[in-house]
Write a protein that holds these residues in place. Sequence first.
Motif, short mmCIF file in Angstrom:
data_model
loop_
_atom_site.label_atom_id
_atom_site.label_comp_id
_atom_site.label_asym_id
_atom_site.label_seq_id
_atom_site.Cartn_x
_atom_site.Cartn_y
_atom_site.Cartn_z
N ASN A 26 0.83 -1.20 0.00
CA ASN A 26 0.00 0.00 0.00
C ASN A 26 0.87 1.26 0.00
OD1 ASN A 26 -2.48 -1.37 0.03
ND2 ASN A 26 -2.44 -1.57 2.26
N ALA A 27 1.94 1.24 0.78
CA ALA A 27 2.85 2.39 0.81
C ALA A 27 3.52 2.56 -0.55
CB ALA A 27 3.90 2.21 1.90
N ILE A 28 3.89 1.45 -1.17
CA ILE A 28 4.49 1.52 -2.50
C ILE A 28 3.50 2.13 -3.50
CG2 ILE A 28 5.35 0.16 -4.45
CD1 ILE A 28 6.54 -1.79 -2.36
N ALA A 29 2.25 1.69 -3.43
CA ALA A 29 1.23 2.22 -4.34
C ALA A 29 1.02 3.72 -4.13
CB ALA A 29 -0.08 1.46 -4.13
N ARG A 30 1.02 4.15 -2.86
CA ARG A 30 0.87 5.58 -2.58
C ARG A 30 2.05 6.37 -3.13
NH1 ARG A 30 -0.82 3.60 2.57
NH2 ARG A 30 1.24 4.09 3.44
N GLY A 31 3.25 5.80 -2.97
CA GLY A 31 4.44 6.48 -3.47
C GLY A 31 4.44 6.58 -4.98
N ARG A 32 4.07 5.51 -5.65
CA ARG A 32 4.04 5.54 -7.12
C ARG A 32 2.97 6.50 -7.63
NH1 ARG A 32 4.12 -0.19 -9.87
NH2 ARG A 32 5.05 1.06 -11.54
N ALA A 33 1.85 6.58 -6.90
CA ALA A 33 0.79 7.52 -7.29
C ALA A 33 1.28 8.96 -7.14
CB ALA A 33 -0.44 7.28 -6.43
N ALA A 34 2.03 9.23 -6.06
CA ALA A 34 2.56 10.59 -5.86
C ALA A 34 3.57 10.93 -6.95
CB ALA A 34 3.20 10.69 -4.48
N LEU A 35 4.39 9.95 -7.35
CA LEU A 35 5.36 10.18 -8.42
C LEU A 35 4.65 10.44 -9.75
CD1 LEU A 35 8.34 10.34 -9.17
CD2 LEU A 35 8.33 7.86 -9.51
N ALA A 36 3.56 9.72 -9.98
CA ALA A 36 2.77 9.95 -11.20
C ALA A 36 2.17 11.35 -11.20
CB ALA A 36 1.67 8.90 -11.31
N GLN A 37 1.78 11.85 -10.02
CA GLN A 37 1.26 13.21 -9.92
C GLN A 37 2.33 14.23 -10.29
OE1 GLN A 37 -0.10 13.18 -5.86
NE2 GLN A 37 -2.20 12.62 -6.41
N VAL A 38 3.57 13.97 -9.89
CA VAL A 38 4.69 14.85 -10.28
C VAL A 38 4.77 14.94 -11.79
CG1 VAL A 38 7.19 15.12 -10.28
CG2 VAL A 38 6.02 14.44 -8.18
N ASP A 39 4.71 13.79 -12.46
CA ASP A 39 4.83 13.77 -13.91
C ASP A 39 3.65 14.47 -14.58
OD1 ASP A 39 7.21 12.40 -13.68
OD2 ASP A 39 6.29 10.42 -13.88
N ARG A 40 2.47 14.36 -13.99
CA ARG A 40 1.30 15.01 -14.57
C ARG A 40 1.38 16.53 -14.49
NH1 ARG A 40 -1.62 10.51 -12.51
NH2 ARG A 40 -2.14 11.62 -10.59
N LEU A 41 2.14 17.05 -13.53
CA LEU A 41 2.31 18.50 -13.44
C LEU A 41 3.12 19.04 -14.62
CD1 LEU A 41 3.00 18.93 -9.61
CD2 LEU A 41 0.96 19.69 -10.86
N GLY A 42 3.89 18.16 -15.25
CA GLY A 42 4.56 18.53 -16.49
C GLY A 42 5.74 19.48 -16.35
N ARG A 43 6.33 19.54 -15.15
CA ARG A 43 7.46 20.45 -14.94
C ARG A 43 8.77 19.71 -14.73
NH1 ARG A 43 5.15 24.21 -10.29
NH2 ARG A 43 7.32 24.92 -10.27
N GLY A 44 8.78 18.43 -15.04
CA GLY A 44 10.00 17.64 -14.91
C GLY A 44 10.20 17.13 -13.49
N ARG A 45 11.13 16.21 -13.37
CA ARG A 45 11.45 15.62 -12.07
C ARG A 45 12.65 16.33 -11.45
NH1 ARG A 45 11.03 9.04 -13.20
NH2 ARG A 45 8.75 8.96 -13.44
N GLY A 46 12.47 16.77 -10.20
CA GLY A 46 13.57 17.36 -9.45
C GLY A 46 14.32 16.29 -8.68
#
Length: 417
Positions: free
Chosen positions: A274-294
Motif C-alpha cells: 500500500n505504501a508503494i502504491a501511494r508512493g508511485r501515485a505521488a510520483l505519477a502526480q509529479v509527472d502530470r504536473l509537467g514540470r519535470g522531475r527534481g
Amino acid sequence: MTHQDTASAAGIARTVDAVWRIEGAKVVATVARMTGDLALAEDLAQEAVAEALEQWPTTGVPRNAAAWLTAVAKRRAIDAFRRRERLDARHEAIARDLDESAEDTWEPIADDGLRLVFTACHPVLSREAQVALTLRVVGGLSSEEIARLFLVPTSTMQQRIVRAKRTLTEARVPFEVPDHTEWSGRLGAVLKVVYLVFTEGYSATSGDQWVRRELADEALRLGRLVSALVPAEPEPRGLVALMEIQSSRFAARVDAAGDPILLGDQDRRRWDRNAIARGRAALAQVDRLGRGRGPYALQAAIAECHAVAPSVDETDWEQIVVLYEALGRLAPNPVVDLNRAVAVSMARTAEEALVIVDGLVAQGALAGSHLVPSVRGELLARMERTQEARGELLTAASLARNERERAVLEAKAAGLG
C-alpha cells in the motif's frame, strides 16, 4: 553513587531522551506559542530536560512526561519575564495562548510541527542555518547527529545552531504562520529538513537502533502537509513519493533482535504494498504536473525501481544508473556518486564501479565517513581482493557510529576468512 543508582540514572536518561525525541517538538511549539519566541522556547525546553534528568531519578518519571516538561518550561518562561520586568508582555503572551482556541481566523498551517518548521526556516537565516536549527527543534536531533548529516565537525554545527537562534532573537522573528506569499521562499529549506529527518529515521547515524521509525513517520506526516499546502509544486510530491516507497521496507529492514537486514536479504513479501502504491501515485502526480522531475522525484524513481523488482538480480540496474547520473547533474553530491558506483557494480562490473569510488577517495570526498570504505570493501570482495576488502570493511566498522551497522560491517569482514 552505587552501581544500582548509576544504572537507574542511565535508565532515566534513556527515558528522557526517548520522550524528547518523540514529544520535544510539541513541547517547544507549545512554549513558543506562549512566548512568541522560538529560540527562547527551545532554550527553555532544554532547561526543562536538564531539570528532568536531575529530578526524575528521585521522583520517578511522571505519568505524562511531555506535559511535565512543558509545564516546567512555561514556568521558567514566566520567571524570566518577571526578572525582565516584562509583565505586560507576559500577560499578553499568556492571553494569546489561552484565547487561541476561541479565535475564528483562517489558519492555513494549523499543525504546530509545521509551524515550527516554517518559523525556523525564516529567510533571515542562511539555508544551512535554517535546516540545522529545524532539525534541532523539530527533529530532536543532537548537534552531533546533525553534524554527521551535514558532514561537518560537531563544534561547527553547535556554533551554527547557536548563531541561528541568536539571529532569530535579534531579528525578533515571531512564532507565527507566514503569509502564503512567503511559503515558496521557504519551501526548499522546509523540504530539505523533512528529507533529512526522514533520512535519520530510515538509517540512524548513531545509537543502538538501525531505524528510528518515529522520526521517519513524523517526516512523512510533515511532507504530506507541505504537499497539501502547495499542490502545484512538484518537489513536495516527489519527496512524499520517495518517503512512501522507502517506508514500505521498514518491516523487512530489521530482524526480531533489531539487527539490520540488507536489501539483498530482505523478504520482499513483507514490503508494504500500500505504501508503494501511494508512493508511485505521488510520483505519477509529479509527472502530470509537467514540470519535470527534481532531485526528490528522481530519488523516488530510483526507489520505485527497487520496489517493483521481484529480486535484486531482476532489478533494472541500468535504469538506476541513468537516474543517478541525472540526479548527479541536477544535485551534485558525493553520496550520489557513491550510490551510482553501487548501481554500476550491479549493472556492469565491480572494476568499473571501483574507478568511481577511487575517484571520490582521491578528491577526499566523505573523509571520515564509513560510507566510502564500506562500499570499497564490498567491491574489492567481489573482485576477490580479499585482504584489501577485509581491511576496508574493518576501517568502515571503526568509523561507523551506529552500533548495529558497525556489527554488520565487522561480521562481513570476519566472513572473508
